[in-house]
Design an enzyme around this catalytic site. Structure first.
Site, PDB file in Angstrom:
ATOM      1  N   THR A   7      46.978  71.511  39.797  1.00  0.00           N
ATOM      2  CA  THR A   7      47.427  70.271  39.150  1.00  0.00           C
ATOM      3  C   THR A   7      46.336  69.214  39.071  1.00  0.00           C
ATOM      4  OG1 THR A   7      48.842  68.326  39.467  1.00  0.00           O
ATOM      5  CG2 THR A   7      48.362  69.615  41.416  1.00  0.00           C
ATOM      6  N   SER A  34      57.465  69.373  43.718  1.00  0.00           N
ATOM      7  CA  SER A  34      56.511  68.905  42.704  1.00  0.00           C
ATOM      8  C   SER A  34      56.603  67.407  42.429  1.00  0.00           C
ATOM      9  CB  SER A  34      56.720  69.682  41.398  1.00  0.00           C
ATOM     10  OG  SER A  34      57.981  69.373  40.857  1.00  0.00           O
ATOM     11  N   LEU A  83      55.041  78.957  39.884  1.00  0.00           N
ATOM     12  CA  LEU A  83      55.351  77.567  39.508  1.00  0.00           C
ATOM     13  C   LEU A  83      56.210  76.924  40.584  1.00  0.00           C
ATOM     14  CD1 LEU A  83      56.230  78.113  35.724  1.00  0.00           C
ATOM     15  CD2 LEU A  83      54.008  78.104  36.846  1.00  0.00           C
ATOM     16  N   GLU A 118      46.800  66.309  39.832  1.00  0.00           N
ATOM     17  CA  GLU A 118      46.966  65.435  41.004  1.00  0.00           C
ATOM     18  C   GLU A 118      45.889  65.728  42.057  1.00  0.00           C
ATOM     19  OE1 GLU A 118      49.249  62.898  42.322  1.00  0.00           O
ATOM     20  OE2 GLU A 118      49.336  62.557  40.174  1.00  0.00           O
ATOM     21  N   TYR A 175      51.543  65.781  48.217  1.00  0.00           N
ATOM     22  CA  TYR A 175      51.675  66.804  47.167  1.00  0.00           C
ATOM     23  C   TYR A 175      50.293  67.268  46.687  1.00  0.00           C
ATOM     24  CZ  TYR A 175      52.222  68.613  42.419  1.00  0.00           C
ATOM     25  OH  TYR A 175      52.123  69.376  41.286  1.00  0.00           O
ATOM     26  N   LYS A 205      48.650  70.961  47.099  1.00  0.00           N
ATOM     27  CA  LYS A 205      48.234  71.728  45.926  1.00  0.00           C
ATOM     28  C   LYS A 205      46.759  72.128  46.026  1.00  0.00           C
ATOM     29  CE  LYS A 205      51.515  72.442  42.838  1.00  0.00           C
ATOM     30  NZ  LYS A 205      51.810  73.785  42.303  1.00  0.00           N
ATOM     31  N   MET A 219      59.778  80.240  49.299  1.00  0.00           N
ATOM     32  CA  MET A 219      58.322  80.272  49.472  1.00  0.00           C
ATOM     33  C   MET A 219      57.903  80.144  50.931  1.00  0.00           C
ATOM     34  SD  MET A 219      57.100  80.806  46.514  1.00  0.00           S
ATOM     35  CE  MET A 219      55.355  80.380  46.552  1.00  0.00           C
TER      36      MET A 219
END
Ligand code: G4F
Length: 315
Positions: A109, A66, A62, A111, A137, A141, A41
């Site tokens: 997410t 994570s 996906l 989160e 994280y 995201k 990525m």
């Protein structure tokens, strides 16, 4: 996701990162039909090549670092992979495909919400709720979420974001708390380990079964237009609750004599409570769940008891 798409006769390509990544052999053994492409990525050129090679009609992103705890120890890498990686992938689709023929799913997410008093709606977080991420994280995201929406608005691309609450199951990595608990309970039951060391036990999560959530991801890309959807169970429980259900299912009795705590598993900032409201996905997509929390615990414990028993008798 691969299992579900194969069951629907999709031609599935999977991206695997890194040289000699052991996950490649595991993927090839379990899903020989999946065509593996090596890419990362953080490498835009490799992603352009991956899009050229696979000529996709649907792309499910996906890919991420994570693990929330890991992201505190590796914040820059998390930003590069989990955040900027989304931009790299969207650009690859724009450059190497006709974007009007490709539908992209971005794994956003819960989160991103952060679970604080001021932004927590009584009925649970939904698509309109305020974001306040509490980890590198979650922040990464949030960048991925907004760049995905930006490409939808700027280039008229079909990019949908699934804001998924915790989804667990037999394939969950043992570094996450649910699988760590069910695996440990199975091993304690079989006399293979004496106890279980965890971090904070009071945080609450909205836990569902991953296989149900995969269906929702797919439904988002079959919808008439790109949009954002929350997928959640609509109920919340603490780590202590998950321990009680697990030890009950494994017939071990009270969990307290077996559980120790270590600050090494605690985070610099914690998300206290997550509760999602999946009403939009239910009404617009017709999404639903087949398993509640007790059912989820039961299937994970039963799976781990069988797996640990098989592994110990083979040794
Ligand atoms: O299982 P966890 O590591 O999952 P977390 O942090 O909720 O994140 C997961 O769900 C997110 C969706 O809401 C995803 F975006 C993310 O990628 C990931 O899949 O931790 C759950 C809770 C936390 O409060 C953590 O502090 O369990 C607590 N915990 C207590 N002891 C522990 C441990 N977590 C882990 N991983 N290991 C422990 O020993």
């Amino acid at each position: 996701m691969a299992e579900f798409l194969l069951s629907k006769n999709y031609d599935v390509y999977g991206v695997v990162r890194g040289q000699n990544n052991p996950k490649r052999a595991a993927l090839e053994a379990e899903f020989p039909e999946v065509k593996v492409i090596e890419a990362d990525m953080t490498d835009p050129t490799a992603l352009v090549r991956a899009v050229e090679l696979s000529a996709p009609t649907e792309v499910y992103n996906l890919a991420a670092i994570s693990h929330v705890g890991y992201s505190f120890k590796n914040p820059t890498l998390t930003a590069e992979v989990t955040g900027k990686g989304v931009l790299n992938l969207l650009e690859a689709v724009r450059i190497a495909a006709d974007p009007s023929t490709v539908r992209v799913y971005q794994a956003s997410t819960s989160e991103m919400f952060g679970g604080l008093d001021y932004n927590r709606p009584g009925a649970g977080y939904d698509e309109q709720s305020l974001f306040h991420p509490r980890s590198p994280y979650g922040v990464a995201k949030l960048y991925g979420h907004w760049i995905a929406k930006n490409y939808r608005e700027s280039y008229d691309m079909f990019v949908s974001c699934g804001i998924l609450f915790n989804h667990e199951g037999e394939r969950r990595g043992p570094e996450f708390v649910t699988r760590k608990i069910t695996k440990a309970a199975a091993r304690i039951k079989l006399g293979l380990q004496p106890n279980l060391v965890l971090g904070d036990l009071w945080p609450k999560r909205d836990w569902g079964y991953a296989k149900d959530y995969v269906v929702g991801m797919w439904q988002m890309l079959q919808h008439t237009e790109p949009d954002d959807f929350v997928l959640a169970s609509g109920s919340t429980a603490s780590i202590e609750d998950f321990l009680s259900l697990t030890f009950e299912q494994a017939e071990l009795g009270d969990w307290r004599p077996y559980v120790l705590q270590d600050p090494a598993f605690m985070r610099p900032a914690e998300v206290d409570i997550l509760l999602g409201n999946p009403a939009k996905a239910e009404s617009v997509l017709g999404w639903g769940r087949s398993v509640d929390l007790r059912g989820l615990v039961d299937l994970m414990v039963n799976f781990d008891l069988a797996a640990e028993e098989a592994a110990s008798s083979a040794a």
